[in-house]
Each structure stands twice: as C-alpha cells, then as structure tokens.
Write a protein that holds these residues in place. Structure first.
Motif, PDB file in Angstrom:
ATOM      1  N   ALA A 137      -2.858   7.410   5.308  1.00  0.00           N
ATOM      2  CA  ALA A 137      -1.650   7.847   4.602  1.00  0.00           C
ATOM      3  C   ALA A 137      -0.385   7.685   5.432  1.00  0.00           C
ATOM      4  O   ALA A 137       0.666   7.313   4.903  1.00  0.00           O
ATOM      5  CB  ALA A 137      -1.811   9.292   4.164  1.00  0.00           C
ATOM      6  N   LEU A 138      -0.442   7.940   6.730  1.00  0.00           N
ATOM      7  CA  LEU A 138       0.757   7.869   7.564  1.00  0.00           C
ATOM      8  C   LEU A 138       0.814   6.599   8.385  1.00  0.00           C
ATOM      9  O   LEU A 138       1.784   6.384   9.103  1.00  0.00           O
ATOM     10  CB  LEU A 138       0.846   9.101   8.471  1.00  0.00           C
ATOM     11  N   ASN A 139      -0.193   5.792   8.308  1.00  0.00           N
ATOM     12  CA  ASN A 139      -0.202   4.468   8.932  1.00  0.00           C
ATOM     13  C   ASN A 139      -0.668   3.499   7.864  1.00  0.00           C
ATOM     14  O   ASN A 139      -1.774   2.962   7.939  1.00  0.00           O
ATOM     15  CB  ASN A 139      -1.118   4.453  10.154  1.00  0.00           C
ATOM     16  N   PRO A 140       0.161   3.310   6.861  1.00  0.00           N
ATOM     17  CA  PRO A 140      -0.359   2.767   5.611  1.00  0.00           C
ATOM     18  C   PRO A 140      -0.699   1.289   5.601  1.00  0.00           C
ATOM     19  O   PRO A 140      -1.480   0.861   4.741  1.00  0.00           O
ATOM     20  CB  PRO A 140       0.776   3.053   4.613  1.00  0.00           C
ATOM     21  N   VAL A 141      -0.134   0.504   6.517  1.00  0.00           N
ATOM     22  CA  VAL A 141      -0.382  -0.925   6.406  1.00  0.00           C
ATOM     23  C   VAL A 141      -0.310  -1.588   7.767  1.00  0.00           C
ATOM     24  O   VAL A 141       0.474  -1.197   8.630  1.00  0.00           O
ATOM     25  CB  VAL A 141       0.633  -1.572   5.427  1.00  0.00           C
ATOM     26  N   SER A 142      -1.152  -2.605   7.951  1.00  0.00           N
ATOM     27  CA  SER A 142      -1.154  -3.422   9.161  1.00  0.00           C
ATOM     28  C   SER A 142      -1.129  -4.887   8.769  1.00  0.00           C
ATOM     29  O   SER A 142      -1.438  -5.246   7.619  1.00  0.00           O
ATOM     30  CB  SER A 142      -2.403  -3.139  10.006  1.00  0.00           C
ATOM     31  N   LEU A 143      -0.775  -5.715   9.723  1.00  0.00           N
ATOM     32  CA  LEU A 143      -0.789  -7.161   9.515  1.00  0.00           C
ATOM     33  C   LEU A 143      -1.444  -7.799  10.740  1.00  0.00           C
ATOM     34  O   LEU A 143      -0.869  -7.773  11.834  1.00  0.00           O
ATOM     35  CB  LEU A 143       0.631  -7.707   9.318  1.00  0.00           C
ATOM     36  N   THR A 203       4.088   2.671  10.437  1.00  0.00           N
ATOM     37  CA  THR A 203       3.874   4.095  10.214  1.00  0.00           C
ATOM     38  C   THR A 203       4.948   4.626   9.276  1.00  0.00           C
ATOM     39  O   THR A 203       6.077   4.127   9.251  1.00  0.00           O
ATOM     40  CB  THR A 203       3.877   4.888  11.522  1.00  0.00           C
ATOM     41  N   ALA A 204       4.584   5.647   8.517  1.00  0.00           N
ATOM     42  CA  ALA A 204       5.492   6.217   7.525  1.00  0.00           C
ATOM     43  C   ALA A 204       5.705   7.697   7.788  1.00  0.00           C
ATOM     44  O   ALA A 204       4.832   8.383   8.320  1.00  0.00           O
ATOM     45  CB  ALA A 204       4.920   6.023   6.125  1.00  0.00           C
ATOM     46  N   SER A 205       6.877   8.191   7.392  1.00  0.00           N
ATOM     47  CA  SER A 205       7.218   9.593   7.634  1.00  0.00           C
ATOM     48  C   SER A 205       6.528  10.532   6.659  1.00  0.00           C
ATOM     49  O   SER A 205       6.472  11.732   6.894  1.00  0.00           O
ATOM     50  CB  SER A 205       8.730   9.778   7.560  1.00  0.00           C
ATOM     51  N   ARG A 206       6.052   9.984   5.563  1.00  0.00           N
ATOM     52  CA  ARG A 206       5.278  10.800   4.634  1.00  0.00           C
ATOM     53  C   ARG A 206       4.265   9.917   3.944  1.00  0.00           C
ATOM     54  O   ARG A 206       4.347   8.690   3.983  1.00  0.00           O
ATOM     55  CB  ARG A 206       6.182  11.500   3.626  1.00  0.00           C
ATOM     56  N   SER A 207       3.319  10.541   3.288  1.00  0.00           N
ATOM     57  CA  SER A 207       2.227   9.796   2.688  1.00  0.00           C
ATOM     58  C   SER A 207       2.711   8.983   1.504  1.00  0.00           C
ATOM     59  O   SER A 207       3.307   9.532   0.576  1.00  0.00           O
ATOM     60  CB  SER A 207       1.133  10.775   2.237  1.00  0.00           C
ATOM     61  N   ILE A 208       2.481   7.699   1.575  1.00  0.00           N
ATOM     62  CA  ILE A 208       2.779   6.807   0.452  1.00  0.00           C
ATOM     63  C   ILE A 208       1.585   5.920   0.179  1.00  0.00           C
ATOM     64  O   ILE A 208       1.666   4.948  -0.528  1.00  0.00           O
ATOM     65  CB  ILE A 208       4.019   5.939   0.742  1.00  0.00           C
ATOM     66  N   PHE A 209       0.489   6.314   0.730  1.00  0.00           N
ATOM     67  CA  PHE A 209      -0.681   5.437   0.764  1.00  0.00           C
ATOM     68  C   PHE A 209      -1.204   5.106  -0.611  1.00  0.00           C
ATOM     69  O   PHE A 209      -1.492   3.966  -0.924  1.00  0.00           O
ATOM     70  CB  PHE A 209      -1.753   6.099   1.623  1.00  0.00           C
TER      71      PHE A 209
END
Length: 115
Positions: free
Chosen positions: A74-80, A23-29
């Motif tokens: 946007a706020l959960n930009p990546v999973s593995l 999760t990210a603190s701001r949108s970096i998607f």
C-alpha cells in the motif's frame, strides 16, 4: 493529497540493471492504476509503463521485454525493474498516479546509462 517519492536511480553501464521504487504518503494501492514516465531535457514526458489495480500491465514499445512494472504494497505501491539498459534510457523517471481528477507526480529519480 498524495506525495510520491521515487528512489533507485543512478549511474549504470549499458547492459546493466536498476530497480526503481515509488513510495506514497497514503495507501493508493487497491484503487488506482500506477504509471512510470520518463523525461529528458527538451523533450516531452513519455509514458514508460502502466499497471492497473487488477494487475494488467502495458509498456511502451521502446522498453518491452526489458522493463517490468510491478505492484508491491500500500505505501510502496509500484516498482520498475529495468534490465538491459541502453544509453537512450537515460532520463529522469517519474512515478505517477491519478486520484480522482488530480494527477500526482514524484520529484523524479535520475537514471544515467553510460560507460
């Protein structure tokens, strides 16, 4: 400034699966490639998987066919998604993104593969 937080690690038996999230603190998607790295004590941090803003993925040879990186929102930009886990996959896994000149890292999540 971006804060990243990984989750989803834990203890799993060989052959099992885990799904890591970041999760990210701001949108970096939309604008940045995202990476997963891992590190074991005494060794250098190594790149596991990358996904670009356009959705192109690449994997280290040692996880090809077993791990899948994906983009979410946007706020959960990546999973593995990690399948068919092996004891040698035991490590701390880190989410990473480069924004401008700055590399951002989460605190890591421990994955332990053991019977």
């Amino acid at each position: 400034q971006v804060q990243l937080v990984e989750s989803g690690g834990g203890l799993v038996q060989p052959g099992g699966s885990l799904r890591l999230s970041c999760t990210a603190s701001r949108s970096i998607f939309s604008f940045n490639a995202m990476n997963w790295y891992r590190q074991v004590p005494g060794k250098e941090r190594e790149l596991v998987a990358t996904i670009t803003s356009g959705g192109y993925t690449s994997y280290a040879d040692f996880v090809k066919g077993r791990f899948t990186i994906s983009r979410n929102n946007a706020l959960n930009p990546v999973s593995l998604q990690m399948n068919t886990l092996k004891p040698e996959d035991t490590a701390v896994y880190y989410c990473n993104v480069k924004v401008g000149p700055t590399n951002y890292w989460g605190q890591g999540t421990q994955v332990t593969v053991s019977s």
